[in-house]
Design an enzyme around this catalytic site. Structure first.
Site, mmCIF file in Angstrom:
data_model
loop_
_atom_site.group_PDB
_atom_site.id
_atom_site.type_symbol
_atom_site.label_atom_id
_atom_site.label_comp_id
_atom_site.label_asym_id
_atom_site.label_seq_id
_atom_site.Cartn_x
_atom_site.Cartn_y
_atom_site.Cartn_z
ATOM 1 N N HIS A 277 12.059 -2.976 9.545
ATOM 2 C CA HIS A 277 13.473 -3.021 9.129
ATOM 3 C C HIS A 277 13.886 -4.436 8.734
ATOM 4 O O HIS A 277 13.336 -5.419 9.232
ATOM 5 C CB HIS A 277 14.410 -2.410 10.190
ATOM 6 C CG HIS A 277 14.605 -3.209 11.448
ATOM 7 N ND1 HIS A 277 14.732 -2.634 12.687
ATOM 8 C CD2 HIS A 277 14.712 -4.546 11.682
ATOM 9 C CE1 HIS A 277 14.920 -3.563 13.597
ATOM 10 N NE2 HIS A 277 14.901 -4.733 13.013
ATOM 11 N N ASN B 219 9.043 -2.404 13.004
ATOM 12 C CA ASN B 219 8.917 -1.195 12.170
ATOM 13 C C ASN B 219 9.253 -1.487 10.700
ATOM 14 O O ASN B 219 9.360 -0.573 9.894
ATOM 15 C CB ASN B 219 9.819 -0.070 12.700
ATOM 16 C CG ASN B 219 11.303 -0.399 12.594
ATOM 17 O OD1 ASN B 219 11.673 -1.517 12.212
ATOM 18 N ND2 ASN B 219 12.157 0.554 12.920
HETATM 19 C C1 F6R Z 1 19.350 -9.033 13.417
HETATM 20 C C2 F6R Z 1 18.619 -8.299 12.386
HETATM 21 C C3 F6R Z 1 17.299 -7.693 12.701
HETATM 22 C C4 F6R Z 1 16.314 -8.699 13.286
HETATM 23 C C5 F6R Z 1 14.980 -8.017 13.577
HETATM 24 C C6 F6R Z 1 14.002 -8.964 14.237
HETATM 25 O O1 F6R Z 1 20.543 -9.543 12.896
HETATM 26 O O2 F6R Z 1 19.109 -8.152 11.301
HETATM 27 O O3 F6R Z 1 16.754 -7.127 11.533
HETATM 28 O O4 F6R Z 1 16.120 -9.724 12.361
HETATM 29 O O5 F6R Z 1 15.189 -6.929 14.426
HETATM 30 O O6 F6R Z 1 14.502 -9.311 15.506
HETATM 31 P P1 F6R Z 1 13.786 -10.425 16.376
HETATM 32 O O7 F6R Z 1 13.976 -11.699 15.663
HETATM 33 O O8 F6R Z 1 14.523 -10.390 17.694
HETATM 34 O O9 F6R Z 1 12.353 -10.034 16.492
#
Ligand code: F6R
Length: 245
Positions: free
Chosen positions: A139, A137
């Site tokens: 973030h 999304n």
């Molecule tokens: C985790 C964080 C999140 C992840 C994001 C992607 O510390 O800050 O913003 O980087 O949710 O997560 P993955 O890598 O599991 O797709």
């Protein structure tokens, strides 16, 4: 923004680790901002290998993690404390006093903890190199859509999509904490250098909007367009589609 598209996840992980290793070799007292999640796992693995195989020295490096769930004790198997020790800290001899992760333990005063964390970053002289993943999304850290670009470390509600994605690591989605402490977008943008990592086709829409779309608080990662030193490393699946689309 520099964008490097790698053929696969392994190459992405090696390139990210090489950038960090070069930075640590150049400045052994570097302060790193570090993410968790699935994306950086290969990067941590490669950094551990460089520590043992190439004597990459982390003993003077300081680290600040980007976020932590609220309501999980540090030793909870799904806390980001546990993740970081398991995948990185326990293998590279970083002194404990150099490691910083927000404390989201049950009963914590989240306002005080957020202020303390933000101050700790300032007292360390800010973050030299911050590595960040991206949610589907858009973030970054746990700054969900709608987060102010001026936001600082604080407690946030996790988006439904974020909790659904995290559900695979818990017994059920219901067990995923509803809140987290995260560094803010303002905190992230103050880092001297930023490395954005994205892997897999599930990220390609978010990456396209973040890198090429309008800068908007609806797409938190688009804030990175306003930073002067960002390198995005994408594997081919996460790269915004071109001719074939
Ligand atoms: C985790 C964080 C999140 C992840 C994001 C992607 O510390 O800050 O913003 O980087 O949710 O997560 P993955 O890598 O599991 O797709």
């Amino acid at each position: 923004m520099r964008v490097l598209v790698t053929p696969d996840y392994r190459t992405l992980s090696c390139q990210a680790a090489e950038i960090i290793a070069d930075a640590v070799r150049f400045e052994p007292r570097l302060t790193l901002g570090l993410p968790t999640g699935s994306t950086p796992l290969g990067m941590y693995e490669e950094l551990v290998r460089k520590h043992s195989g190439e004597n990459l020295d982390f003993s003077r490096v300081k680290t600040f993690n980007l976020d932590e769930y609220i309501g999980l004790a540090p030793n909870h198997p799904r806390s980001y404390h546990t993740y970081m020790h398991l995948h990185f800290f326990d293998h590279v001899h970083i002194p404990m006093k150099h490691i910083h992760i927000p404390d989201g333990a049950p009963g914590i005063d989240t306002d005080l903890e957020s202020i303390r964390y933000e101050q700790a970053i300032q007292q360390a002289g800010g973050i030299d190199l911050l590595v960040v993943g991206i949610g589907s999304n858009g973030h970054i850290a746990f700054n969900e859509p709608g987060s102010s670009f001026a936001s600082r470390t604080r407690m946030v509600d996790l988006a439904r999509e974020t909790r659904a994605n995290a559900g695979r690591y818990f017994v059920s989605e219901d067990e995923v904490p509803r809140r987290a402490i995260t560094v803010g977008i303002g905190t992230i943008l103050e880092s001297r250098r930023i490395l954005l990592l994205a892997s897999g086709s599930g990220k390609s829409d978010a990456v396209a909007r973040a890198l090429q779309g309008p800068v908007s608080e609806d797409m938190p990662a688009s804030a990175l367009q306003g930073h002067s030193d960002v390198t995005a490393i994408l594997d081919a699946a996460a790269a915004p589609c071109r001719d074939e689309c």
